[in-house]
Every structure is written in structure tokens, then in C-alpha cells.
Design a protein around this motif. Structure first.
Motif, PDB file in Angstrom:
ATOM      1  N   PHE A  75      -2.735   3.563  11.174  1.00 36.60           N
ATOM      2  CA  PHE A  75      -3.874   3.584  10.249  1.00 36.60           C
ATOM      3  C   PHE A  75      -3.463   4.077   8.855  1.00 36.60           C
ATOM      4  O   PHE A  75      -4.236   3.977   7.903  1.00 36.60           O
ATOM      5  N   LYS A  78      -3.655   1.783   5.550  1.00 37.74           N
ATOM      6  CA  LYS A  78      -5.037   1.609   5.083  1.00 37.74           C
ATOM      7  C   LYS A  78      -5.521   2.874   4.345  1.00 37.74           C
ATOM      8  O   LYS A  78      -6.168   2.794   3.294  1.00 37.74           O
ATOM      9  N   THR A  81      -3.804   3.178   0.878  1.00 35.79           N
ATOM     10  CA  THR A  81      -4.431   2.281  -0.100  1.00 35.79           C
ATOM     11  C   THR A  81      -5.764   2.881  -0.556  1.00 35.79           C
ATOM     12  O   THR A  81      -6.090   2.904  -1.750  1.00 35.79           O
ATOM     13  N   SER A 115     -14.743   0.498  11.315  1.00 31.99           N
ATOM     14  CA  SER A 115     -14.248   0.783   9.960  1.00 31.99           C
ATOM     15  C   SER A 115     -15.419   1.207   9.066  1.00 31.99           C
ATOM     16  O   SER A 115     -15.260   2.034   8.173  1.00 31.99           O
ATOM     17  N   SER A 154     -13.635   0.176   3.042  1.00 33.58           N
ATOM     18  CA  SER A 154     -14.002  -1.012   3.817  1.00 33.58           C
ATOM     19  C   SER A 154     -15.368  -1.443   3.294  1.00 33.58           C
ATOM     20  O   SER A 154     -16.305  -0.646   3.300  1.00 33.58           O
ATOM     21  N   SER A 211      -8.494 -10.806  11.680  1.00 30.71           N
ATOM     22  CA  SER A 211      -9.167  -9.635  11.098  1.00 30.71           C
ATOM     23  C   SER A 211     -10.178 -10.080  10.032  1.00 30.71           C
ATOM     24  O   SER A 211     -10.066 -11.181   9.483  1.00 30.71           O
ATOM     25  N   THR A 213     -10.317  -8.894   7.116  1.00 26.37           N
ATOM     26  CA  THR A 213      -9.585  -8.982   5.835  1.00 26.37           C
ATOM     27  C   THR A 213      -9.112 -10.416   5.615  1.00 26.37           C
ATOM     28  O   THR A 213      -9.294 -10.984   4.523  1.00 26.37           O
TER      29      THR A 213
END
Ligand code: PMV
Length: 345
Positions: A75, A78, A81, A115, A154, A211, A213
Motif C-alpha cells: 500500500f 499509493k 503519492t 479505498s 481516491s 482496477s 484506476t
């Protein structure tokens, strides 16, 4: 004796619910801005709880992440970022050490977006630390700031900052609406929609084949992109009206159109993909047949996966729960259904 900067510890805890979108966010622009508005409600039993410990430091930021008591390094990209993106809002994130411990009250890979709840809880906890570090700073709209930060983790998480109903994305009828954060629309929602049930048929457990994304990215050059943006804007207006008037039939027709359009967009992406399972389609047929036969308010929505969310007012629980147990449980993996409902406070 003054403590050295490395021994200054700050701690915060926060919780946030997951949410289910009725008008779906699908496709982004810029940094996590939606190409269309979306509307959702928060779930009362599907929560993430997050605790953080921040230690001041002088160079760079390091992060430890534990999920349900166990280190989860997968994780970290993520989270890195996310913390990079929000460091201009929360400058303490430029240096020091952050230990994040998170847990969910709902099963993993069950069709509930973890998320959304986890990023919203994390954004809340980080703001608490910022307030401990800079107590005097004016914070005119704390919820909108949290929602903005959660969005950068998210997209759909920005709607999880509120209980009840939330709108994310600009809409002419709501001056406060924004692509940067969600707003609460509970004051404009009829009481009929403040007791909704969400019974989630766990048709398949396990990680999604594609996903969200990647799904969002496939909207960039999608042949139906403009049509989808138009449809989502119209559905947002129509849904806001139905919610305001307490009109369940109008609500149901938008809800199903949105769910099936989302999957239609996936099936017409390049590359195309399908996330529905045979049991998902069987469940939809059984729901429609039962609803039409008994003339009851019951509808469904689907996120980017095979699981079906059955949405109905609490007033009809007595008829619908036995139907689910008898006719839909057999379609679910290990017979799993999660009986949740709207979070209202
Ligand atoms: O927030 P993301 O990037 O996981 O995208 C969520 C997309 C959908 O769940 C399919 C729709 C929505 O609005 O929640």
C-alpha cells in the motif's frame, strides 16, 4: 530540558464510512477531478478506523503502514503519492515519520469500496495532526478541506467525509458544489431516502480483474465519452429532483441506468472487459421479476465488480429480506450477503 525535534510525537484517530454511488464517477481529468458529477450515500456498517502517529523529523517523510495489525508494504506507493500530493496543504508531511494503522469493519474484497472509507479516515486524522501542530490556524470549512484531501487519495473517498447523501462535481443547482470536494445534500433529500437499505450480494469475493484506476483511464479515449458526460449530468439533475421529491420510481430508473451504463462503458472500452458474473445477471432478473410482481420499491446498483447492491426503503424490509435469503443467497459466493443501510449521523 527541551525535547529534540525527533521525539515530538503527535497522535490522532478517525473513522469514516464507505459509500455507494447512484450516479457513478467514471473518468477523470487533471489531478483526480471527475469528468462528471456523482451522487452517493454513506453506509452505516462499512467503516474504516485509522490511527496515526507522527514523529517530527528533519529529512523527507517515511511511512509505516499496518492493515489489521500486519505490515502491508504493497500500500506504500499509493500512500507516498497521496502524501506528496497533499504536502502543500499539510506541510508537516514533507518531513518526519508517519505510522498509519488501519482496519475495516467489513470483509475484504466484498464489493464495498475500502479505498473510499480508508482514504477519508486518513484525511480526517491528518487534519487532526495539522490542527495540533498549528492550533491557531483558521479553518473555515474543515469538512470541505478533508473532502478535498480525501479526493486526492481516491476520488470517491471525498464523498465518504459526510454521512447521508453527498454530491461531488459541479452542478448548476448547487452553488457550493465543486470538482475539488464533495458537499452534503441531506437538507434537500426527502425523508423517504434517509432510511435506505443496501443489501450487498457478494457474488464473487477476491480482487477485481481490472482496477478502477485502469477503468478511469480507459474513459480518456472512450468512443462514448461525450455521451457519457451528458448522460451523467442529466442523471445527476434527475436524481437530485427525485431525491428531493421522494420519488422512488424515478430514483430506481436512474439507479439501474447508471449501474448498467457503467458496465456498458467497460464492455465498450478498448480493451473491452466484463466484470459481471453469470450470477450477477441472474440476480438482476430475479430482483426485477419479484419487484414487478409485488409492486414494491426495490432497485439495484453495481460498482466496478460483479456484486449487486439491492437498495430499498426500511419500510419494506419484512418482504425483501426473506426474498433475498430464499432466492438470492444461493447465487452468492459462500452464501454471503451484507445487510447494510444508509448512515444518517
Ligand atoms: O474512487 P475510485 O477511483 O475507486 O473510483 C470509484 C468508481 C466507482 O466506484 C465505480 C463509482 C463511484 O462513483 O464510486
Amino acid at each position: 530540558m527541551a525535547n529534540s525535534i525527533e521525539t515530538e510525537l503527535y497522535t490522532a484517530k478517525a473513522s469514516a464510512p464507505s459509500n455507494i454511488a447512484i450516479v457513478k464517477y467514471w473518468g477523470k481529468k487533471g489531478i483526480q477531478e471527475p469528468v462528471n458529477p456523482s451522487v452517493s450515500f454513506s453506509l452505516s456498517k462499512a467503516l474504516s478506523h485509522t490511527s496515526i502517529t507522527y514523529t517530527r523529523g528533519l529529512d523527507g517523510l517515511t511511512i509505516d503502514f499496518l492493515f489489521e495489525g500486519k505490515t502491508k508494504a504493497s500500500f506504500l506507493p499509493k500512500l507516498n503519492t497521496f502524501t506528496d500530493r497533499i504536502a502543500d496543504y499539510l506541510p508537516f508531511l514533507k518531513t518526519g515519520h508517519l505510522k498509519i494503522e488501519s482496519s475495516n469493519t467489513f470483509p475484504h474484497s466484498s464489493g464495498i469500496a475500502s479505498s473510499a472509507s480508508s482514504m477519508a479516515a486518513l484525511a480526517k486524522a491528518l487534519i487532526e495532526i495539522q490542527m495540533q501542530l498549528r492550533p491557531g490556524e483558521p479553518n473555515l470549512n474543515k469538512e470541505q478541506l478533508i473532502s478535498n484531501l480525501a479526493r486526492l487519495g481516491s476520488g470517491s473517498a471525498c464523498r465518504s467525509v459526510y454521512s447521508g447523501w453527498a454530491l461531488w462535481g459541479t452542478n448548476d443547482n448547487y452553488k457550493e458544489s465543486s470538482n475539488n470536494h464533495a458537499i452534503s445534500i441531506n437538507k434537500q433529500v426527502h425523508a423517504n431516502f434517509m432510511n435506505l437499505q443496501d443489501s450487498i450480494l457478494v457474488i464473487r469475493k477476491g480482487a477485481k480483474a481490472v482496477s478502477s484506476t485502469v477503468g478511469h483511464q480507459l474513459m480518456d479515449n472512450h468512443p462514448y465519452r461525450e455521451g457519457r458526460i451528458k448522460q451523467a449530468n442529466k442523471n445527476t439533475n434527475d436524481l437530485l429532483k427525485a431525491l428531493n421529491e421522494g420519488d422512488f420510481d424515478a430514483f430506481a430508473s436512474i439507479c439501474e441506468e447508471e449501474a448498467l451504463s457503467l458496465h456498458g462503458l467497460m464492455m465498450s472500452s478498448s480493451p473491452a472487459y466484463t466484470l459481471l458474473a453469470p450470477e450477477s445477471l441472474r440476480a438482476i432478473k430475479r430482483i426485477k421479476k419479484f419487484r414487478d410482481h409485488h409492486h414494491i420499491p426495490m432497485t439495484f446498483t453495481i460498482d466496478a465488480g460483479p456484486n449487486i447492491h439491492i437498495i430499498y426503503p426500511a419500510t419494506h424490509k419484512k418482504v425483501i429480506v426473506p426474498f433475498i435469503n430464499e432466492h438470492l443467497v444461493p447465487l452468492c459466493e459462500n452464501g454471503e450477503v451484507i445487510f447494510d443501510q444508509i448512515m444518517t449521523e
